[in-house]
Scaffold this motif. Structure first.
Motif, mmCIF file in Angstrom:
data_model
loop_
_atom_site.group_PDB
_atom_site.id
_atom_site.type_symbol
_atom_site.label_atom_id
_atom_site.label_comp_id
_atom_site.label_asym_id
_atom_site.label_seq_id
_atom_site.Cartn_x
_atom_site.Cartn_y
_atom_site.Cartn_z
ATOM 1 N N ASN A 202 0.853 -1.174 0.000
ATOM 2 C CA ASN A 202 0.000 0.000 0.000
ATOM 3 C C ASN A 202 0.898 1.236 0.000
ATOM 4 N N LEU A 203 1.142 1.786 -1.185
ATOM 5 C CA LEU A 203 2.087 2.899 -1.317
ATOM 6 C C LEU A 203 1.627 4.131 -0.549
ATOM 7 N N SER A 204 0.323 4.365 -0.506
ATOM 8 C CA SER A 204 -0.176 5.536 0.202
ATOM 9 C C SER A 204 0.144 5.458 1.691
ATOM 10 N N ASN A 205 -0.066 4.293 2.290
ATOM 11 C CA ASN A 205 0.246 4.144 3.715
ATOM 12 C C ASN A 205 1.744 4.257 3.984
ATOM 13 N N ILE A 206 2.554 3.759 3.066
ATOM 14 C CA ILE A 206 4.012 3.837 3.240
ATOM 15 C C ILE A 206 4.480 5.291 3.183
ATOM 16 N N LEU A 207 3.985 6.057 2.192
ATOM 17 C CA LEU A 207 4.431 7.436 2.023
ATOM 18 C C LEU A 207 3.904 8.360 3.116
ATOM 19 N N SER A 208 2.759 8.017 3.691
ATOM 20 C CA SER A 208 2.171 8.885 4.718
ATOM 21 C C SER A 208 2.530 8.448 6.129
ATOM 22 N N ASP A 216 4.713 18.397 5.011
ATOM 23 C CA ASP A 216 3.320 18.859 4.934
ATOM 24 C C ASP A 216 3.188 20.044 3.986
ATOM 25 N N VAL A 217 4.136 20.985 4.081
ATOM 26 C CA VAL A 217 4.091 22.159 3.206
ATOM 27 C C VAL A 217 4.374 21.769 1.757
ATOM 28 N N LEU A 218 5.361 20.905 1.559
ATOM 29 C CA LEU A 218 5.687 20.453 0.203
ATOM 30 C C LEU A 218 4.529 19.690 -0.431
ATOM 31 N N ALA A 219 3.745 18.984 0.365
ATOM 32 C CA ALA A 219 2.594 18.254 -0.168
ATOM 33 C C ALA A 219 1.407 19.178 -0.402
ATOM 34 N N TRP A 353 5.363 15.174 -8.646
ATOM 35 C CA TRP A 353 5.273 15.868 -7.357
ATOM 36 C C TRP A 353 3.851 15.782 -6.806
ATOM 37 N N LEU A 354 2.868 16.026 -7.670
ATOM 38 C CA LEU A 354 1.484 15.972 -7.222
ATOM 39 C C LEU A 354 1.070 14.542 -6.892
ATOM 40 N N TRP A 355 1.563 13.556 -7.635
ATOM 41 C CA TRP A 355 1.291 12.153 -7.300
ATOM 42 C C TRP A 355 1.753 11.853 -5.878
ATOM 43 N N TRP A 356 2.972 12.272 -5.568
ATOM 44 C CA TRP A 356 3.484 12.017 -4.225
ATOM 45 C C TRP A 356 2.631 12.721 -3.168
ATOM 46 N N SER A 357 2.244 13.957 -3.432
ATOM 47 C CA SER A 357 1.488 14.721 -2.431
ATOM 48 C C SER A 357 0.129 14.092 -2.150
ATOM 49 N N THR A 358 -0.565 13.579 -3.174
ATOM 50 C CA THR A 358 -1.877 12.972 -2.956
ATOM 51 C C THR A 358 -1.770 11.719 -2.082
ATOM 52 N N MET A 359 -0.721 10.946 -2.260
ATOM 53 C CA MET A 359 -0.552 9.751 -1.431
ATOM 54 C C MET A 359 -0.038 10.111 -0.041
ATOM 55 N N SER A 362 -2.850 11.108 2.077
ATOM 56 C CA SER A 362 -3.846 10.039 2.258
ATOM 57 C C SER A 362 -5.164 10.341 1.556
ATOM 58 N N HIS A 363 -5.089 10.948 0.384
ATOM 59 C CA HIS A 363 -6.295 11.249 -0.380
ATOM 60 C C HIS A 363 -6.499 10.303 -1.559
ATOM 61 N N HIS A 364 -5.443 9.640 -2.002
ATOM 62 C CA HIS A 364 -5.574 8.742 -3.151
ATOM 63 C C HIS A 364 -4.602 7.582 -3.035
ATOM 64 N N TYR A 365 -5.026 6.452 -3.601
ATOM 65 C CA TYR A 365 -4.132 5.322 -3.806
ATOM 66 C C TYR A 365 -3.395 5.527 -5.126
ATOM 67 N N ALA A 366 -2.323 4.798 -5.310
ATOM 68 C CA ALA A 366 -1.554 4.910 -6.555
ATOM 69 C C ALA A 366 -2.384 4.491 -7.755
ATOM 70 N N VAL A 367 -3.265 3.509 -7.588
ATOM 71 C CA VAL A 367 -4.091 3.061 -8.707
ATOM 72 C C VAL A 367 -5.064 4.157 -9.138
#
Length: 478
Positions: A202-208, A216-219, A353-359, A362-367
């Protein structure tokens, strides 16, 4: 009425006199404050723009007519095609959205509809409103989703009255809420399962997992700021530096991508990562409010209640799949990469950059992000193949173009956005209602001289009343 050049004010002596240093106090001191190099660059740029105003070409000019008779004349000469069914589709979606919406009231809705129809009847506003219709329809549809999904206090009453579509309450008045019995079930386990199948974790859980104020500011910056201002920046770039007709293609691609995504989110509602972090994999229902998740840290940092309250009142709580954040960034990258190919890697970096910030937030999964990018790619490549004007290497601004070439090259050569020196094949024009211009479009060779101009009805989908004007007005007298 004779068409006027979009930059005709540059030659307006009255405007020059109005801005003369002697008439404006303190203006004479500006040269000493502005560096000489900047002033010289500005004079050179202004001279170049003036020299590019060709009196024999109106392909880059704006429509200036206020007469509805010009619109009626365009409708009479329009060659109707299957692509014109798009307006019927947009009308159905807009009427449904306004019908289920409680606010604004009927008088405000009638006034807005009248204002829109009036704008479509006037050529000077129609050239902008017609390509903007898909985006406006998406806004209506998205805002009405909070009425399609009933408020939490009404959910229990609707469950006991599954055949009731209209509910009255002291807090919400009389609003059209679709009973949960008629709504699809919310998918909670699908996205986490796909995440683990496709990526092994679960990439989102790993990144967050690891939080920090700097992260937080960069995201927040791409997700909560750039995301909302970027469509306006891209629109301005498409209008100024893109070939004439690029802006309407961008506007329609943007609008239809958003409509498609929201319709998918309605029929296939999926929970985002914050739901899994808060409720686990327990079944979800439409009474659960939205959550700002990682953006709460920015509210705490700034000492305001902005994102928390905004996401709490979100009309689309379970709209994780596909991600429109990813779709917007990808579509902007593709269009900006077409007009500014040398900067294409920079736009790709913004999307990542935006892909990383969404995960991270915790707003989106990679899929979800992959699906949003695929949807944007479909809209872009469909528009590019049939309707998008191709940039020419020796042209910098829209006012440089005497003709445009539309669609993919016909010689079988590949299209490389990083190669600004490629040779392009020409294309055709449609009628006045479809393209807003009767100027000849090249269909053979780089030079418009001696080229044929067949009519392509497919143009009416994307070129409908673009920001170019019709040359038929130039023959009319004031």
């Amino acid at each position: 009425m004779t068409n006027k050049s979009y930059l005709a004010f540059l030659d307006d002596t009255s405007a020059t006199d109005m801005l003369a240093r002697t008439n404006v106090p303190g203006l004479s001191a500006l040269p000493s404050l502005i560096p000489h190099r900047v002033r010289r660059k500005w004079r050179a740029t202004k001279s170049r723009i003036r020299s590019r105003q060709s009196p024999t070409s109106s392909i880059a000019s704006l429509e200036t007519s206020w007469s509805p008779s010009d619109t009626l004349r365009s409708l009479r000469t329009h060659s109707w095609s299957i692509y014109d069914a798009q307006y019927l589709f947009l009308a159905v979606v807009a009427i449904f959205s306004l019908s289920v919406s409680e606010a604004p009231g009927p008088f405000a809705k009638t006034f807005a509809a009248t204002l829109l129809m009036t704008g479509l009847c006037l050529p000077i506003t129609r050239q902008f409103l017609l390509p903007l219709l898909p985006a406006l329809t998406w806004l209506f549809l998205f805002s009405s989703c909070k009425y399609v999904s009933p408020p939490p206090r009404l959910v229990s009453s609707l469950l006991f009255a599954p055949r009731t579509w209209r509910t009255s309450s002291a807090d919400h008045g009389t609003a059209t809420y679709i009973s949960p019995d008629y709504r699809p079930a919310i998918w909670v386990r699908v996205l986490p399962a796909l995440e683990n199948i496709l990526y092994g974790a679960n990439l989102s859980n790993i990144l967050s997992a690891n939080k920090h104020t700097v992260l937080d500011v960069l995201a927040w910056f791409p997700y909560g700021f750039l995301h909302y201002v970027s469509p306006f920046i891209v629109s301005a770039c498409m209008f100024i530096w893109g070939p004439p007709g690029t802006l309407p293609v961008w506007a329609r691609a943007f609008g239809y991508m958003n409509i498609t995504a929201v319709l998918i989110q309605i029929v296939f509602p999926c929970s985002p990562p914050w739901y899994e972090n808060t409720y686990g994999l327990a079944p979800a229902n439409y009474s659960i409010p939205g959550d700002a998740a990682g953006l709460k840290a920015m509210d705490k940092l700034l000492g305001i209640d902005l994102f928390t309250s905004t996401f709490l009142a979100s009309p689309m709580v379970f709209g994780a799949f596909p991600s429109l954040h990813s779709g917007w960034a990808t579509l902007e990258t593709l269009f900006m990469g077409t007009v500014f190919p040398r900067l294409f890697p920079l736009y790709v970096g913004y999307t990542m950059w935006l892909w990383w910030s969404t995960m991270y937030l915790s707003h989106h999964y990679a899929v979800d992000l992959v699906a949003g990018s695929l949807l944007a790619g479909v809209c872009y490549f469909f528009g590019r193949a049939k309707f998008l004007p191709r940039p020419q290497a020796d042209k910098e601004f829209r006012w440089d173009y005497d003709y445009v070439e539309i669609g993919d090259p016909m010689d079988g050569a590949g299209y490389n956005m990083l190669d600004i020196y490629e040779e392009f094949q020409p294309h055709s024009d449609s009628d006045d209602w479809a393209s807003g211009s009767s100027s000849s479009y090249s269909t053979g060779g780089r030079s418009p001289v001696g080229a044929r101009s067949p009519i392509d009805d497919a143009q009416s989908l994307w070129d409908s009343d673009t920001v170019v004007s019709s040359t038929e007005h130039s023959s009319r007298k004031d």
